[in-house]
Motif scaffolding. Structure first.
Motif, PDB file in Angstrom:
ATOM      1  N   THR A 191       0.657  -1.186   0.053  1.00 44.65           N
ATOM      2  CA  THR A 191      -0.100  -0.096  -0.028  1.00 44.65           C
ATOM      3  C   THR A 191       0.833   1.181  -0.074  1.00 44.65           C
ATOM      4  O   THR A 191       0.572   2.199  -0.607  1.00 44.65           O
ATOM      5  CB  THR A 191      -1.043   0.038   1.249  1.00 44.65           C
ATOM      6  OG1 THR A 191      -0.218  -0.293   2.437  1.00 44.65           O
ATOM      7  CG2 THR A 191      -2.206  -1.103   1.098  1.00 44.65           C
ATOM      8  N   ALA A 203       0.882   3.917  -3.012  1.00 47.36           N
ATOM      9  CA  ALA A 203       0.483   5.106  -2.810  1.00 47.36           C
ATOM     10  C   ALA A 203       1.726   6.313  -3.077  1.00 47.36           C
ATOM     11  O   ALA A 203       1.284   7.262  -3.788  1.00 47.36           O
ATOM     12  CB  ALA A 203       0.154   5.468  -1.194  1.00 47.36           C
ATOM     13  N   PHE A 229      -6.362   9.308   0.212  1.00 45.85           N
ATOM     14  CA  PHE A 229      -5.596   8.167   1.014  1.00 45.85           C
ATOM     15  C   PHE A 229      -6.124   8.178   2.528  1.00 45.85           C
ATOM     16  O   PHE A 229      -5.895   9.105   3.089  1.00 45.85           O
ATOM     17  CB  PHE A 229      -4.083   8.132   0.870  1.00 45.85           C
ATOM     18  CG  PHE A 229      -3.442   8.309  -0.404  1.00 45.85           C
ATOM     19  CD1 PHE A 229      -3.220   6.789  -1.063  1.00 45.85           C
ATOM     20  CD2 PHE A 229      -3.538   9.363  -1.336  1.00 45.85           C
ATOM     21  CE1 PHE A 229      -2.860   7.091  -2.425  1.00 45.85           C
ATOM     22  CE2 PHE A 229      -2.901   9.256  -2.655  1.00 45.85           C
ATOM     23  CZ  PHE A 229      -2.636   8.183  -3.169  1.00 45.85           C
ATOM     24  N   LYS A 270       1.949   8.975   7.008  1.00 49.69           N
ATOM     25  CA  LYS A 270       1.328   9.460   5.840  1.00 49.69           C
ATOM     26  C   LYS A 270       2.184  10.863   5.597  1.00 49.69           C
ATOM     27  O   LYS A 270       2.461  11.154   4.618  1.00 49.69           O
ATOM     28  CB  LYS A 270      -0.099   9.783   5.974  1.00 49.69           C
ATOM     29  CG  LYS A 270      -0.626  10.783   7.203  1.00 49.69           C
ATOM     30  CD  LYS A 270      -2.022  11.038   7.020  1.00 49.69           C
ATOM     31  CE  LYS A 270      -2.380  12.067   8.303  1.00 49.69           C
ATOM     32  NZ  LYS A 270      -1.339  13.252   8.212  1.00 49.69           N
ATOM     33  N   GLN A 294      -4.403  15.281  -4.522  1.00 49.57           N
ATOM     34  CA  GLN A 294      -4.467  14.066  -3.506  1.00 49.57           C
ATOM     35  C   GLN A 294      -4.545  14.648  -2.019  1.00 49.57           C
ATOM     36  O   GLN A 294      -3.986  15.420  -1.876  1.00 49.57           O
ATOM     37  CB  GLN A 294      -2.938  13.350  -3.636  1.00 49.57           C
ATOM     38  CG  GLN A 294      -2.921  12.631  -5.107  1.00 49.57           C
ATOM     39  CD  GLN A 294      -1.627  12.095  -5.034  1.00 49.57           C
ATOM     40  OE1 GLN A 294      -0.967  11.762  -4.160  1.00 49.57           O
ATOM     41  NE2 GLN A 294      -1.708  10.940  -6.247  1.00 49.57           N
ATOM     42  N   PHE A 321      -4.678  13.549   1.975  1.00 49.84           N
ATOM     43  CA  PHE A 321      -4.447  12.347   2.978  1.00 49.84           C
ATOM     44  C   PHE A 321      -5.143  12.730   4.387  1.00 49.84           C
ATOM     45  O   PHE A 321      -5.270  13.985   4.760  1.00 49.84           O
ATOM     46  CB  PHE A 321      -2.933  12.488   3.121  1.00 49.84           C
ATOM     47  CG  PHE A 321      -1.943  12.009   2.098  1.00 49.84           C
ATOM     48  CD1 PHE A 321      -1.593  10.727   2.008  1.00 49.84           C
ATOM     49  CD2 PHE A 321      -1.882  13.089   1.121  1.00 49.84           C
ATOM     50  CE1 PHE A 321      -0.768  10.484   0.757  1.00 49.84           C
ATOM     51  CE2 PHE A 321      -1.180  12.666  -0.111  1.00 49.84           C
ATOM     52  CZ  PHE A 321      -0.509  11.309  -0.458  1.00 49.84           C
TER      53      PHE A 321
END
Length: 665
Positions: free
Chosen positions: A39, A43, A52, A60, A270, A272
């Protein structure tokens, strides 16, 4: 220049990931596949628009910084940049600190890139330019100062009317460009009272005083009038990253969606975050409805490098949306000792004051001297500030009467000079880094001058310390400011009342007067030194009045220092050990969550596939955040009468150890 539709995203290859991993000190395989789990690798290589969902401790921010380093190394667009948006200044500073560690990625901190909070992005690119283009100065963007200024403009007649209607100063804020809205109760817009409040909001704004969220009003007005601005920003920032996206309010999410996503040629975006960690200022407050996180295009990051599977199994049931958590921690780069069994401290009315000493004594028993010195030990409560005294415990003050809630509030500014210093000591956490003290001293002086009516242009990109030095006009004033900073730093921010009254207070006043001419009597509350909640105190010149929310144990010769705070204040942190304290809001939090603690419930879904009420969901999210902070030791403290004998047996069978603080009472 190519538009966002023509911008070509770089393809991130395995060798790029290995390079970034080496750059960050993890060796070439820091983001490599672990068994069947790829993963993190997937990512970091993904450059499409995506969300995500990252479990606590999944790294992260580390992953995001690694991806940013790869982009910085590959970036070939001199007039286009990467936009990185964070929810808080603390998160922004963490990202900036990590980017600064590399000569390659530090380029992202300069033009044409942007790394900052959502508020700073809105101010810099939308609201401030628009207001100034209309001839409106922008001097102070600070909710407390702006509302205090507006209260000063309001006649006594309307102030009395506010008191009678139980309206707070927030009634003088607005959410529309005609200065209407805000929390004005049941008043009609045509009433003279309503119009009087609108008038002072307008007058204050027209000379440069604004609340933080009011800048979104002007940003949206700009986009209404000049929609091409969004197109220009997408061209400038073809790729956008948003950290801690679960915390975005509707105000923030809707504006970002409008700027970067709505309509044609959207930027690559994106986000997170962790939807289970979406906690707000109140239990009834909701998150974004426009463009909520996560979207349907979601990727999970379930591997936690913070804690082991024992802690993972204890906390995952508290997630509103149950997720798999793989406990792959704690990281070998931290304390090397093995994780400890989780603890439940039990207390009653008479022994609530013994909870922190019992916790500290357990830490001393479980960790070596070196580990106690290098580790991070914290005790937190869901409600840390409350005027209630019953039922015990209501807030952190039941455990530590001298706890100062303003010291840890991230969302508001301190209200006294002493609180500025206390917050700085809290941020220092016992380290030798004096920067927080310098920052706090300068910030306090600027706030005092602003309270006196001085317009000091708070949107300056310079640090508070540099701004004070630039604003002081002569060498004598600069010398007094230097003496003030040296006085505070030499004492590590710990001043006795006699030291404050003796010379420090006068230095503060002298510097502030150099910035604001005359300080009115209304600022005296800012200069007041706090009183401690103690019965008898020896009044000596050397006695220190600690309000830094550090519980030191043993008192005479401390071995361990436990940082006290709210759950909100430690969001995003990693601790060696965390104690989650019982507190009260309509009911005792942990007692309400007892079915989850005993394994009878999991997640926020009732029978029949319906969600629990907002208050219960708020409790779950809040305590999920709290219980996922520790790397080595998770502790909770609850009333002994919350459990019967059978339930205590279940707790022990589930791996909890029981320590009774009320023994011997």
């Amino acid at each position: 220049m190519s538009g966002p539709g023509q911008w070509q995203s770089p393809t991130i290859k395995d060798e790029d990931v290995a390079w970034a991993s080496e750059l960050m000190g993890f060796g070439p395989n820091g983001f490599a596949k672990v068994g069947d789990n790829d993963t993190r690798l997937s990512a970091i290589k993904n450059m499409d628009t995506a969300d995500f969902e990252a479990c606590p401790g999944s790294g992260k921010t580390t992953l995001l910084v690694a991806k940013l380093a790869i982009l910085a190394n590959r970036w070939r667009h001199p007039r286009q940049g990467v936009c990185v948006l964070s929810h808080t200044n603390a998160a922004r500073n963490e990202i900036g600190k990590r980017l600064s560690a590399s000569p390659v990625s530090v380029a992202l901190l300069r033009y044409p890139h942007f790394v900052g909070t959502i508020h700073s992005f809105v101010n810099e690119f939308l609201a401030v330019p628009w207001l100034r283009s209309k001839g409106n100065p922008v001097g102070v963007i600070d909710t407390q100062i702006a509302l205090r200024h507006r209260m000063g403009l309001l006649s006594w007649k309307w102030k009395s009317a506010m008191e009678r209607r139980f309206l707070t100063e927030y009634a003088l804020s607005y959410d529309a460009p005609n200065y209407t809205g805000g929390d004005k109760g049941a008043l009609t817009t045509s009433s003279p009272f309503y119009q009087a409040m609108v008038a002072v909001s307008k007058a204050s704004s027209e000379i440069g005083y604004f609340c933080f969220d009011e800048m979104f009003v002007w940003a949206n007005e700009l986009l209404d009038v000049r929609p091409e601005v969004a197109t220009a920003l997408r061209e400038r920032f073809p790729v956008v990253f948003v950290d801690e996206a679960q915390d975005n309010s509707e105000l923030q999410a809707s504006l970002l969606h409008r700027v970067f996503c709505e309509g044609r040629s959207p930027s690559r975006r994106q986000r997170f975050g962790d939807s289970n960690q979406a906690i707000y200022n109140s239990f009834e407050q909701a998150g974004a409805s426009t463009d909520p996180f996560p979207s349907s295009n979601k990727f999970d990051l379930p591997r936690s490098y913070r804690f082991n599977q024992t802690i993972a199994d204890k906390v995952k049931a508290f997630g509103v949306i149950p997720q798999s958590i793989i406990g792959a921690g704690p990281s070998p780069s931290g304390i090397s000792t093995a994780p400890k069994p989780p603890i439940v401290f039990l207390f009653d009315d008479d022994s609530v004051g013994r909870v922190l000493p019992c916790y500290a004594a357990h830490l001393v028993d479980q960790f070596s001297r070196d580990e106690l010195e290098s580790g991070t030990f914290v005790a937190i409560a869901g409600v840390h500030d409350s005027s209630r005294v019953e039922p015990i415990p209501c807030s952190m003050k039941h455990y530590e009467p001298n706890y100062d809630a303003a010291c840890v509030r991230r969302a508001s500014s301190p209200t006294t000079f002493a609180q500025y210093l206390a917050r700085a000591r809290y941020e220092m956490g016992g380290s030798g880094n004096v920067f927080p003290l310098v920052f706090a001293t300068a910030s306090a002086v600027l706030r005092l001058a602003a309270m006196a009516g001085s317009n000091l242009n708070s949107v300056s990109p310079k640090s508070p310390h540099r701004r004070v030095l630039d604003l002081l006009q002569n060498d004598g004033d600069r010398t007094k400011y230097s003496e003030l900073v040296e006085f505070v730093v030499s004492r590590k921010g710990e001043l006795s009342k006699s030291e404050w009254d003796g010379c420090c207070k006068q230095l503060v006043v002298s510097v502030a007067e150099a910035l604001a001419d005359i300080l009115p009597s209304s600022v005296q509350s800012f200069l007041k030194w706090p009183e401690l909640n103690i019965g008898v105190e020896a009044e000596t010149d050397t006695s220190k009045r600690r309000i830094d929310n550090l519980f030191s144990y043993p008192e005479d010769d401390p071995i361990v220092h436990v940082r006290l705070g709210s759950i909100h204040s430690v969001k995003g942190e990693t601790h060696t050990a965390t104690l989650v304290l019982e507190s009260f809001y309509y009911d005792h939090h942990l007692s309400e969550l007892k079915p989850w603690l005993l394994g009878a419930r999991s997640g926020g879904i009732k029978k029949g596939s319906t969600l629990e009420g907002s208050r219960l969901l708020g409790r779950l999210r809040l305590h999920y955040v709290a219980m996922t902070r520790p790397s080595h030791l998770l502790c909770i403290a609850m009333r002994k009468d919350a459990f019967d004998g059978h339930e205590l047996v279940i707790l022990r069978e589930r791996g909890w150890q029981i320590i009774e603080c009320c023994d011997g009472h």
